[in-house]
Enzyme design. Structure first.
Site, short mmCIF file in Angstrom:
data_model
loop_
_atom_site.label_atom_id
_atom_site.label_comp_id
_atom_site.label_asym_id
_atom_site.label_seq_id
_atom_site.Cartn_x
_atom_site.Cartn_y
_atom_site.Cartn_z
N ASN A 180 0.88 -1.16 0.00
CA ASN A 180 0.00 0.00 0.00
C ASN A 180 0.93 1.22 0.00
O ASN A 180 1.42 1.62 1.04
CB ASN A 180 -0.88 -0.05 1.25
N ARG A 218 -2.49 -2.13 -3.45
CA ARG A 218 -3.73 -1.40 -3.22
C ARG A 218 -3.66 -0.18 -4.13
O ARG A 218 -2.81 0.69 -3.97
CB ARG A 218 -3.81 -0.96 -1.76
N HIS A 242 -12.40 2.40 0.22
CA HIS A 242 -12.32 1.38 1.28
C HIS A 242 -12.94 0.06 0.83
O HIS A 242 -13.38 -0.76 1.64
CB HIS A 242 -13.03 1.84 2.58
N ARG A 266 -9.34 14.85 7.57
CA ARG A 266 -10.19 15.24 6.43
C ARG A 266 -11.56 15.69 6.92
O ARG A 266 -12.09 15.12 7.88
CB ARG A 266 -10.36 14.05 5.46
N GLU A 294 -7.26 -5.56 5.00
CA GLU A 294 -7.18 -5.23 3.57
C GLU A 294 -6.03 -5.97 2.89
O GLU A 294 -6.13 -6.38 1.74
CB GLU A 294 -7.01 -3.72 3.40
#
Ligand code: ADP
Length: 401
Positions: A9, A94, A182, A242, A380
């Site tokens: 990632n 990813r 996601h 964010r 993930e």
């Protein structure tokens, strides 16, 4: 000889990795995981074993101008020596954006990389770094199969009304629409739910991925129906740094009254807002929960309020709600946040079992709750490894991927 899969990632300031033994992919166990942090300032490589123990670490001289090849070469060298007789079969990445066409993982060929390059304007903060790692590994290990696993793919089946933005149609033609992110986490959660509670998995479920980045996904029968992130990973919930959903008029105000440029706004919205901006203290939920500062409490309250509000919207998209799943750093480890969200959603018939919630049990709702509430630890990297194995094997046997 047994084989391993590397999941990567690659972001702007860090490259996270996990190494899985192909023979143990179903077990959830990793051979190793770690990261290269501090890219651009003082890069630092750390690898840990399955038990979290430090296996190796390495620091580059600070200030050195390093390309992705320079950073990934020591990682590959360490992996080769760590694997011993095992060999590295493939690398899975990813990739944040698969655009409107990529609805599943794909082998990274020249044509696919060129196609993904075109999506950089839709994810300028992530996609270039994802692809830089792909290119670096092609140089370092030209024969090693590499697979793209997209954060957007799981949401590919969302209906046109859900993905449409109310802008003039010409912008939709260039890809300005809602995609959702996601997706690898939600796909993993949907799979675990099918194993743990198959009847619920066939129903209407909201999964809450609450980490530094945070979003909700409304799933029906394990498929994404609606989600809180949109064109970018900025939309929806309040996150670590964010802002989440914001009145577009607020952006016009900042441009017009504060003379902010596009890049100043980008920095504000991605890096200075969210929990950090509201608390003025930290983007880290643990720090905020431990703080007695009123601004820390207000940031946490806003985080919870917005999760509950968006969950109400997703319950509408799903036409009701049978299950709520908490996941990722905050979802898995913060009972106070789970309790506060569920208290706000009591109108949906949610009843939390306080002891089970405090203990972090798998099932945390009471038997008479209309909505089952569960905790599922997301992974993930395991999802990437499984996809990578499937695509790489298909590629090698000539089966279309
Ligand atoms: P990332 O999106 O970077 O993968 P994580 O899923 O690791 O993030 O989640 C990070 C968030 O989880 C941070 O806000 C952190 O404070 C929070 N977190 C981790 N453990 C706990 C805990 N025990 N209590 C409260 N928050 C926690």
């Amino acid at each position: 000889m047994s084989q391993a899969i590397l999941s990567l990632n690659a972001g702007s300031s860090s490259i996270k990795f996990a190494l899985h033994d192909v023979a143990a992919l179903g077990s959830g166990k990793r051979l190793s995981h770690g990261q290269i942090e501090g890219i651009g300032s003082a890069p630092h490589f750390v690898a840990r074993g399955a038990d979290g123990a430090l296996l190796t670490e390495y620091r580059w001289p600070s200030g050195a101008a390093l390309a992705h090849e320079d950073l990934l070469a020591p990682l590959l060298t360490w992996i080769t020596s760590h694997l011993g007789a095992q060999s590295l079969a493939a690398v899975g990445h990813r990739i944040v954006h698969g655009g409107a066409t990529h609805d599943r993982p794909v082998l990274l060929t020249d044509a696919v990389i060129a196609d993904l390059d075109k999506l950089v304007p839709l994810a300028p903060l992530h996609q270039p770094h994802n692809l830089a790692a792909v290119r670096a590994l092609r140089k370092l290990r030209p024969g090693l199969p590499q697979v793209a696993c997209f954060d957007t793919a799981f949401h590919h089946g969302m209906a046109p009304t859900v993905t449409r933005l109310a802008l003039p149609r010409r912008y939709a033609a260039e890809g300005v629409r809602r995609y959702g992110f996601h997706g690898l986490s939600y796909e993993y959660i949907a799979g675990r739910l099918r194993e743990q509670a198959p009847t619920l998995a066939r129903g209407r479920v909201i999964a809450a991925h609450l980490g530094n980045g945070a979003s909700l996904c409304g799933m029906a029968d394990g498929r994404s129906v609606d989600t809180t992130m949109g064109l970018t990973a900025l939309d929806g919930l309040v996150m670590g740094t964010r802002c989440g959903s914001i009145d577009p008029g607020a952006l016009l105000y900042l441009q017009q009254q504060h003379g902010m440029s596009a890049s100043a706004l980008e920095h504000l919205l991605y890096h200075e807002s969210g929990l950090l901006g509201v608390s003025g203290i930290s983007n880290d939920m643990r720090t905020l929960l431990d703080s007695a500062d009123v601004h820390a409490r207000e940031a946490v309250d806003l985080f919870v309020f917005r999760i509950a509000r968006e969950a109400g919207a997703l319950a509408s998209s799903l036409g009701g709600l049978d299950g709520l799943i908490f996941s990722a750093g905050i979802g898995e480890h913060a009972p106070a946040i789970r309790a506060a969200v569920c208290a706000r959603l009591a109108w949906l018939g949610i009843r939390l079992d306080d002891d089970a919630n405090a203990a972090g049990a798998t099932l945390i709702s009471t038997p008479d709750s209309h909505v089952q509430v569960r905790i599922i630890a997301t992974d993930e990297e395991a999802m990437i490894a499984r996809h990578t194995l499937a695509v790489a094997l298909a590629g090698h046997t000539g089966v279309a991927s």
